[in-house]
Motif scaffolding. Sequence first.
Motif, PDB file in Angstrom:
ATOM      1  N   VAL A 249       0.845  -1.199   0.000  1.00 35.00           N
ATOM      2  CA  VAL A 249       0.000   0.000   0.000  1.00 35.00           C
ATOM      3  C   VAL A 249       0.879   1.248   0.000  1.00 35.00           C
ATOM      4  CG1 VAL A 249      -1.675   1.338   1.338  1.00 35.00           C
ATOM      5  CG2 VAL A 249      -1.965  -1.134   1.090  1.00 35.00           C
ATOM      6  N   GLN A 250       1.936   1.221   0.785  1.00 32.65           N
ATOM      7  CA  GLN A 250       2.869   2.352   0.811  1.00 32.65           C
ATOM      8  C   GLN A 250       3.453   2.601  -0.577  1.00 32.65           C
ATOM      9  OE1 GLN A 250       5.726   1.074   3.713  1.00 32.65           O
ATOM     10  NE2 GLN A 250       4.627   1.972   5.441  1.00 32.65           N
ATOM     11  N   PHE A 251       3.851   1.530  -1.228  1.00 29.91           N
ATOM     12  CA  PHE A 251       4.483   1.666  -2.548  1.00 29.91           C
ATOM     13  C   PHE A 251       3.493   2.200  -3.578  1.00 29.91           C
ATOM     14  CE2 PHE A 251       5.606  -0.051  -6.731  1.00 29.91           C
ATOM     15  CZ  PHE A 251       6.876   0.488  -6.862  1.00 29.91           C
ATOM     16  N   TYR A 252       2.275   1.636  -3.614  1.00 33.92           N
ATOM     17  CA  TYR A 252       1.284   2.078  -4.601  1.00 33.92           C
ATOM     18  C   TYR A 252       0.910   3.541  -4.393  1.00 33.92           C
ATOM     19  CZ  TYR A 252       0.575  -2.967  -5.275  1.00 33.92           C
ATOM     20  OH  TYR A 252       0.747  -4.304  -5.518  1.00 33.92           O
ATOM     21  N   SER A 253       0.670   3.918  -3.138  1.00 39.91           N
ATOM     22  CA  SER A 253       0.262   5.301  -2.872  1.00 39.91           C
ATOM     23  C   SER A 253       1.405   6.270  -3.170  1.00 39.91           C
ATOM     24  CB  SER A 253      -0.203   5.456  -1.423  1.00 39.91           C
ATOM     25  OG  SER A 253       0.820   5.079  -0.515  1.00 39.91           O
ATOM     26  N   CYS A 254       2.625   5.878  -2.844  1.00 42.23           N
ATOM     27  CA  CYS A 254       3.774   6.746  -3.105  1.00 42.23           C
ATOM     28  C   CYS A 254       3.981   6.926  -4.611  1.00 42.23           C
ATOM     29  CB  CYS A 254       5.027   6.154  -2.468  1.00 42.23           C
ATOM     30  SG  CYS A 254       6.477   7.219  -2.574  1.00 42.23           S
ATOM     31  N   THR A 255       3.815   5.849  -5.370  1.00 38.61           N
ATOM     32  CA  THR A 255       3.979   5.936  -6.820  1.00 38.61           C
ATOM     33  C   THR A 255       2.892   6.815  -7.434  1.00 38.61           C
ATOM     34  OG1 THR A 255       4.900   3.692  -6.802  1.00 38.61           O
ATOM     35  CG2 THR A 255       4.247   4.583  -8.938  1.00 38.61           C
ATOM     36  N   ALA A 256       1.657   6.667  -6.952  1.00 41.01           N
ATOM     37  CA  ALA A 256       0.564   7.513  -7.447  1.00 41.01           C
ATOM     38  C   ALA A 256       0.840   8.989  -7.145  1.00 41.01           C
ATOM     39  CB  ALA A 256      -0.756   7.073  -6.818  1.00 41.01           C
ATOM     40  N   LEU A 257       1.338   9.266  -5.945  1.00 40.90           N
ATOM     41  CA  LEU A 257       1.670  10.646  -5.575  1.00 40.90           C
ATOM     42  C   LEU A 257       2.822  11.182  -6.423  1.00 40.90           C
ATOM     43  CD1 LEU A 257       1.355  10.382  -1.696  1.00 40.90           C
ATOM     44  CD2 LEU A 257      -0.019  11.850  -3.178  1.00 40.90           C
ATOM     45  N   CYS A 258       3.754  10.307  -6.765  1.00 40.58           N
ATOM     46  CA  CYS A 258       4.871  10.706  -7.630  1.00 40.58           C
ATOM     47  C   CYS A 258       4.352  11.129  -9.004  1.00 40.58           C
ATOM     48  CB  CYS A 258       5.845   9.541  -7.757  1.00 40.58           C
ATOM     49  SG  CYS A 258       7.438   9.999  -8.450  1.00 40.58           S
ATOM     50  N   ASN A 259       3.380  10.375  -9.522  1.00 37.99           N
ATOM     51  CA  ASN A 259       2.769  10.737 -10.807  1.00 37.99           C
ATOM     52  C   ASN A 259       2.026  12.065 -10.717  1.00 37.99           C
ATOM     53  OD1 ASN A 259       3.750   8.366 -11.838  1.00 37.99           O
ATOM     54  ND2 ASN A 259       1.796   7.298 -11.866  1.00 37.99           N
ATOM     55  N   ILE A 260       1.332  12.258  -9.613  1.00 36.82           N
ATOM     56  CA  ILE A 260       0.594  13.512  -9.414  1.00 36.82           C
ATOM     57  C   ILE A 260       1.575  14.685  -9.289  1.00 36.82           C
ATOM     58  CG2 ILE A 260      -0.876  14.769  -7.788  1.00 36.82           C
ATOM     59  CD1 ILE A 260      -2.249  12.058  -7.182  1.00 36.82           C
ATOM     60  N   ALA A 261       2.680  14.463  -8.567  1.00 39.22           N
ATOM     61  CA  ALA A 261       3.659  15.530  -8.339  1.00 39.22           C
ATOM     62  C   ALA A 261       4.362  15.954  -9.613  1.00 39.22           C
ATOM     63  CB  ALA A 261       4.695  15.074  -7.308  1.00 39.22           C
ATOM     64  N   ALA A 262       4.336  15.107 -10.634  1.00 31.72           N
ATOM     65  CA  ALA A 262       4.988  15.454 -11.900  1.00 31.72           C
ATOM     66  C   ALA A 262       4.305  16.629 -12.589  1.00 31.72           C
ATOM     67  CB  ALA A 262       5.007  14.237 -12.826  1.00 31.72           C
ATOM     68  N   VAL A 263       3.065  16.908 -12.196  1.00 32.18           N
ATOM     69  CA  VAL A 263       2.338  18.061 -12.742  1.00 32.18           C
ATOM     70  C   VAL A 263       2.373  19.162 -11.676  1.00 32.18           C
ATOM     71  CG1 VAL A 263       0.158  18.882 -13.701  1.00 32.18           C
ATOM     72  CG2 VAL A 263       0.840  16.502 -14.029  1.00 32.18           C
ATOM     73  N   GLN A 264       3.094  20.237 -11.951  1.00 31.99           N
ATOM     74  CA  GLN A 264       3.352  21.251 -10.923  1.00 31.99           C
ATOM     75  C   GLN A 264       2.095  21.947 -10.427  1.00 31.99           C
ATOM     76  OE1 GLN A 264       6.762  23.491 -11.847  1.00 31.99           O
ATOM     77  NE2 GLN A 264       6.949  24.403  -9.835  1.00 31.99           N
ATOM     78  N   GLU A 265       1.053  21.957 -11.211  1.00 32.36           N
ATOM     79  CA  GLU A 265      -0.177  22.635 -10.765  1.00 32.36           C
ATOM     80  C   GLU A 265      -0.792  21.954  -9.548  1.00 32.36           C
ATOM     81  OE1 GLU A 265      -4.042  21.370 -13.024  1.00 32.36           O
ATOM     82  OE2 GLU A 265      -2.483  21.652 -14.544  1.00 32.36           O
ATOM     83  N   HIS A 266      -0.401  20.696  -9.307  1.00 29.07           N
ATOM     84  CA  HIS A 266      -0.945  19.967  -8.155  1.00 29.07           C
ATOM     85  C   HIS A 266      -0.149  20.216  -6.873  1.00 29.07           C
ATOM     86  CE1 HIS A 266      -3.457  18.148 -11.062  1.00 29.07           C
ATOM     87  NE2 HIS A 266      -2.604  17.237 -11.500  1.00 29.07           N
ATOM     88  N   HIS A 267       0.981  20.874  -6.970  1.00 27.47           N
ATOM     89  CA  HIS A 267       1.834  21.064  -5.791  1.00 27.47           C
ATOM     90  C   HIS A 267       1.132  21.798  -4.649  1.00 27.47           C
ATOM     91  CE1 HIS A 267       5.989  20.306  -7.873  1.00 27.47           C
ATOM     92  NE2 HIS A 267       5.120  19.338  -8.076  1.00 27.47           N
ATOM     93  N   PRO A 268       0.367  22.863  -4.917  1.00 28.76           N
ATOM     94  CA  PRO A 268      -0.330  23.512  -3.796  1.00 28.76           C
ATOM     95  C   PRO A 268      -1.229  22.549  -3.019  1.00 28.76           C
ATOM     96  CG  PRO A 268      -0.363  24.933  -5.725  1.00 28.76           C
ATOM     97  CD  PRO A 268       0.189  23.618  -6.178  1.00 28.76           C
ATOM     98  N   LYS A 269      -1.956  21.679  -3.734  1.00 29.78           N
ATOM     99  CA  LYS A 269      -2.815  20.712  -3.042  1.00 29.78           C
ATOM    100  C   LYS A 269      -1.982  19.689  -2.272  1.00 29.78           C
ATOM    101  CE  LYS A 269      -7.013  20.847  -5.869  1.00 29.78           C
ATOM    102  NZ  LYS A 269      -7.960  20.069  -6.715  1.00 29.78           N
ATOM    103  N   LEU A 270      -0.866  19.279  -2.867  1.00 29.11           N
ATOM    104  CA  LEU A 270      -0.004  18.309  -2.197  1.00 29.11           C
ATOM    105  C   LEU A 270       0.562  18.874  -0.900  1.00 29.11           C
ATOM    106  CD1 LEU A 270       1.901  16.933  -5.318  1.00 29.11           C
ATOM    107  CD2 LEU A 270       0.487  15.565  -3.787  1.00 29.11           C
TER     108      LEU A 270
END
Length: 562
Positions: A249-270
């Motif tokens: 679960v840690q790995f899947y969630s971290c990988t999904a967050l990594c994909n989300i973080a690749a788009v800078q517009e999501h950084h404020p939400k992160l």
Amino acid sequence: MASGFCEDCNRLLTEFIARVRTFCREFEQKLRDIFRELCRCTCFRTRPERRSQESPSVHLLYDDETQLLSQEHLQALNRLATSENIDLQMTAAMYYLHLSHHLNSPLPDAFMEPLMALLLSTDLDVQKTISLSLVNLLVKNNACKELVIEMGMLVPILESFQSGDATAQCHSCACVTMLASSESNREAVMVDGIIPLLALAKSYDPLVQQNATWALLHLAQSDWSTRILCQAGAIPVLVLLLQSSDSEVQFYSCTALCNIAAVQEHHPKLLSIGGHFLLKSLLTLMSSSVQKNSAQACRCLQTLSKNVLIQEQLMELDCVLPLKALLKTSSPESAITLLSTLSAHPPNNDILVSEGLLDEIGQLLHHHRSSFVIITHSCKIIADLCSSCVGQQAVMESPCLSELLWALLSPALSDETMLHVTLHLHQLMTWDPLKSKLSATITSEQVSRLVKLSGQIQNPELSYNSSAILSKLEITGEMVQLLRPHYVAMLDYLLVFLQKKDVKFQQLSIVTLFNLKKDGDFSSLLAGSELEIQLRKVHAQTEETRRLLQMIQPLSPSSVNP
């Protein structure tokens, strides 16, 4: 973000297929044992009227594989699947499970109709069995993912999320994951599946949580899908899952967050979760004993670190210590990549130096002399940290310089890697203290290697960098002894440099000649050589160019305005 599978997803799919196949083999064996006992009973031998409809279904599992997709079996499956008798429905579901395990060719479209009917069964055990069959068919690409969506199977699959049964939820999550692996299906899955999946990701059942997170990971594969995920509130859920007790679960969630973080517009939400919760969670995960998790946490932080504000926050959270610890593991690539990003921001450099990072880099280079990633990023970090006098002194006191020189001798390094090594060595020699240190440290083998690289005219940049290092070596008595065996080879490549139209090569050749002429032996070799003749030509051309420039030299302002 690519729409296809990354290396980690390919590995996870392989593991998943292996687990499904193991389960199916065990289940099939139990099933065969049960049917073998049933067939010995007189109930099946006498064939009473009430059982007449069941007899075709019992022998289905014992037919030859070539007969599995016969028209007779299709008709039987249609009758069984649409029956109101739950036992008959289960028989059809078990047939599909058997079929999903043994089928090596695409499932004909006609066989999808009974499967759809079984998914709509009111019996939970039938639903679980047929959904597992569908997972296996999708994993092996025996069932068309697009057809599954077109037939409306996604609706009953998602409805089983509400069943409360962990097994049914896991099978359905796996189905959704496989369907989302097809880019053409992702929109349909995104529209109806995100909210139910986010709910399942909060499950107290570890296996359900694992499958739901895996499905969410497969939805986070494009800019569009990550945007939808963020709008649906996926970020807080995924961040909390970083602290799950389950490593998958840690790995899947971290990988999904990594994909989300690749788009800078999501950084404020992160970063909107208070107290630097995301960064703290990733730093904690970075210290995980599970290697893939610590590496993925590093990758996620590296992606986030393109934002300078996040870099500053990471430094405030003392990220250097866990990164140094990761450098000592068997897979330090992700840590060195993140450190390379941090060192590119000058305000971080004093802290990185004071934390003793250069000593760790030196040790890392010693143990990984053939790794492109390690060498490339180590070179960059060393060069970045030399931007201050404190950094230069720390480099001289560390093993970094000697290890970079030893990297020149590695036979496993490609020209691309060697280009990085020579480029940064040349850059380091622009600082006098480091130039003296390198001149005193370099060995005869390393000098020979640089001379050989200087002669690789087919790779001009590598040739230039190598020759530039040689040109900056301090010409002491010891250095002359190292260079003398190579004077003839050096004359050859210096002649090529002088003949080039590129001025920087000509200038490098002249600078090198100026230094080498301090040795009388070299001056003797140069006298009357083709190189000396070419040098005179260049000198004449330069004088002619200077004279012509003087002819068109613009009038001074004072002569125009007396």
